[in-house]
Design a protein around this motif. Sequence first.
Motif, mmCIF file in Angstrom:
data_model
loop_
_atom_site.group_PDB
_atom_site.id
_atom_site.type_symbol
_atom_site.label_atom_id
_atom_site.label_comp_id
_atom_site.label_asym_id
_atom_site.label_seq_id
_atom_site.Cartn_x
_atom_site.Cartn_y
_atom_site.Cartn_z
ATOM 1 N N GLN A 16 4.845 -4.008 -4.665
ATOM 2 C CA GLN A 16 4.453 -5.105 -3.770
ATOM 3 C C GLN A 16 4.426 -4.672 -2.314
ATOM 4 O O GLN A 16 3.528 -5.046 -1.567
ATOM 5 C CB GLN A 16 5.377 -6.323 -3.962
ATOM 6 C CG GLN A 16 5.135 -7.075 -5.248
ATOM 7 C CD GLN A 16 3.707 -7.618 -5.354
ATOM 8 O OE1 GLN A 16 3.119 -8.094 -4.400
ATOM 9 N NE2 GLN A 16 3.143 -7.513 -6.549
ATOM 10 N N ARG A 17 5.400 -3.870 -1.900
ATOM 11 C CA ARG A 17 5.450 -3.379 -0.521
ATOM 12 C C ARG A 17 4.232 -2.500 -0.232
ATOM 13 O O ARG A 17 3.581 -2.636 0.806
ATOM 14 C CB ARG A 17 6.745 -2.594 -0.300
ATOM 15 C CG ARG A 17 6.922 -2.069 1.116
ATOM 16 C CD ARG A 17 8.179 -1.268 1.241
ATOM 17 N NE ARG A 17 8.057 -0.052 0.424
ATOM 18 C CZ ARG A 17 8.992 0.846 0.276
ATOM 19 N NH1 ARG A 17 10.161 0.690 0.851
ATOM 20 N NH2 ARG A 17 8.789 1.921 -0.456
ATOM 21 N N SER A 18 3.876 -1.628 -1.175
ATOM 22 C CA SER A 18 2.719 -0.756 -0.985
ATOM 23 C C SER A 18 1.412 -1.537 -1.062
ATOM 24 O O SER A 18 0.475 -1.255 -0.320
ATOM 25 C CB SER A 18 2.725 0.378 -2.009
ATOM 26 O OG SER A 18 3.799 1.250 -1.733
ATOM 27 N N LEU A 19 1.345 -2.532 -1.949
ATOM 28 C CA LEU A 19 0.154 -3.378 -2.039
ATOM 29 C C LEU A 19 -0.091 -4.080 -0.706
ATOM 30 O O LEU A 19 -1.216 -4.089 -0.187
ATOM 31 C CB LEU A 19 0.327 -4.410 -3.160
ATOM 32 C CG LEU A 19 -0.829 -5.384 -3.369
ATOM 33 C CD1 LEU A 19 -2.087 -4.645 -3.803
ATOM 34 C CD2 LEU A 19 -0.431 -6.440 -4.396
ATOM 35 N N THR A 20 0.963 -4.629 -0.131
ATOM 36 C CA THR A 20 0.846 -5.279 1.181
ATOM 37 C C THR A 20 0.381 -4.288 2.242
ATOM 38 O O THR A 20 -0.478 -4.601 3.067
ATOM 39 C CB THR A 20 2.198 -5.910 1.580
ATOM 40 O OG1 THR A 20 2.524 -6.914 0.622
ATOM 41 C CG2 THR A 20 2.151 -6.515 2.973
ATOM 42 N N PHE A 21 0.923 -3.074 2.217
ATOM 43 C CA PHE A 21 0.556 -2.050 3.204
ATOM 44 C C PHE A 21 -0.934 -1.712 3.108
ATOM 45 O O PHE A 21 -1.656 -1.770 4.096
ATOM 46 C CB PHE A 21 1.406 -0.793 3.004
ATOM 47 C CG PHE A 21 1.059 0.331 3.939
ATOM 48 C CD1 PHE A 21 1.510 0.318 5.248
ATOM 49 C CD2 PHE A 21 0.284 1.394 3.519
ATOM 50 C CE1 PHE A 21 1.191 1.346 6.120
ATOM 51 C CE2 PHE A 21 -0.043 2.431 4.374
ATOM 52 C CZ PHE A 21 0.420 2.402 5.691
ATOM 53 N N TYR A 22 -1.414 -1.344 1.921
ATOM 54 C CA TYR A 22 -2.804 -0.908 1.770
ATOM 55 C C TYR A 22 -3.794 -2.067 1.909
ATOM 56 O O TYR A 22 -4.831 -1.929 2.544
ATOM 57 C CB TYR A 22 -3.006 -0.181 0.435
ATOM 58 C CG TYR A 22 -2.457 1.219 0.464
ATOM 59 C CD1 TYR A 22 -3.209 2.275 0.967
ATOM 60 C CD2 TYR A 22 -1.165 1.488 0.025
ATOM 61 C CE1 TYR A 22 -2.693 3.554 1.027
ATOM 62 C CE2 TYR A 22 -0.643 2.768 0.081
ATOM 63 C CZ TYR A 22 -1.413 3.795 0.585
ATOM 64 O OH TYR A 22 -0.903 5.066 0.654
ATOM 65 N N ARG A 23 -3.460 -3.234 1.343
ATOM 66 C CA ARG A 23 -4.377 -4.376 1.371
ATOM 67 C C ARG A 23 -4.343 -5.099 2.717
ATOM 68 O O ARG A 23 -5.393 -5.315 3.332
ATOM 69 C CB ARG A 23 -4.005 -5.351 0.256
ATOM 70 C CG ARG A 23 -4.924 -6.580 0.173
ATOM 71 C CD ARG A 23 -4.358 -7.624 -0.776
ATOM 72 N NE ARG A 23 -3.044 -8.065 -0.291
ATOM 73 C CZ ARG A 23 -2.080 -8.529 -1.071
ATOM 74 N NH1 ARG A 23 -2.260 -8.633 -2.373
ATOM 75 N NH2 ARG A 23 -0.921 -8.906 -0.567
ATOM 76 N N ASP A 24 -3.158 -5.468 3.179
ATOM 77 C CA ASP A 24 -3.046 -6.334 4.344
ATOM 78 C C ASP A 24 -2.923 -5.579 5.663
ATOM 79 O O ASP A 24 -3.541 -5.966 6.649
ATOM 80 C CB ASP A 24 -1.859 -7.280 4.187
ATOM 81 C CG ASP A 24 -1.952 -8.118 2.924
ATOM 82 O OD1 ASP A 24 -3.091 -8.382 2.460
ATOM 83 O OD2 ASP A 24 -0.896 -8.490 2.388
ATOM 84 N N GLU A 25 -2.106 -4.537 5.683
ATOM 85 C CA GLU A 25 -1.888 -3.827 6.939
ATOM 86 C C GLU A 25 -3.024 -2.852 7.245
ATOM 87 O O GLU A 25 -3.539 -2.842 8.353
ATOM 88 C CB GLU A 25 -0.529 -3.134 6.931
ATOM 89 C CG GLU A 25 0.612 -4.148 6.879
ATOM 90 C CD GLU A 25 1.983 -3.507 6.787
ATOM 91 O OE1 GLU A 25 2.147 -2.347 7.224
ATOM 92 O OE2 GLU A 25 2.900 -4.170 6.261
ATOM 93 N N ARG A 83 -2.447 -4.700 13.940
ATOM 94 C CA ARG A 83 -1.906 -5.283 12.701
ATOM 95 C C ARG A 83 -0.419 -4.983 12.536
ATOM 96 O O ARG A 83 0.171 -5.312 11.516
ATOM 97 C CB ARG A 83 -2.657 -4.728 11.490
ATOM 98 C CG ARG A 83 -4.089 -5.155 11.420
ATOM 99 C CD ARG A 83 -4.742 -4.581 10.196
ATOM 100 N NE ARG A 83 -6.142 -4.949 10.150
ATOM 101 C CZ ARG A 83 -6.998 -4.445 9.302
ATOM 102 N NH1 ARG A 83 -6.603 -3.546 8.404
ATOM 103 N NH2 ARG A 83 -8.254 -4.817 9.322
#
Length: 129
Positions: A16-25, A83
């Motif tokens: 989840q932390r990596s998903l947020t990083f690549y997708r959102d950040e 961001r």
Amino acid sequence: MEILASRMLFRPADYQRSLTFYRDELGLAIFRDYGAGTVFFAGQSLIELASHGAPEHPAGAFPGALWLQVRDVRATQAELEGRGVPIAREARQESWGLHEMHVTDPDGVTLIFVEIPPEHPLRRDTRRD
């Protein structure tokens, strides 16, 4: 051997932390989400985050980096800073002529954002040599 496609596959310690990083950040577009992972567009390549399986390395021990070509590395740095993404190494021209900026993902993987200037040999049309 014929290679038809390629991608980088990561098994992050915290999906989840990596998903947020690549997708959102970073703001990468999703190519497909298959339930057990997410695949992102990254220029002419793909990045896959797998939520299944254990990380294949201890955090920070990934033996390499992800090289991402961008049109304007300074504009990319400004966008990421906007961001809230920490910049590991600010944009600068390297002695080999490329403009590079580094970001580190949540598992310690270095992302190298690269701008190839018009005069650089990588832009030379070798059909005329």
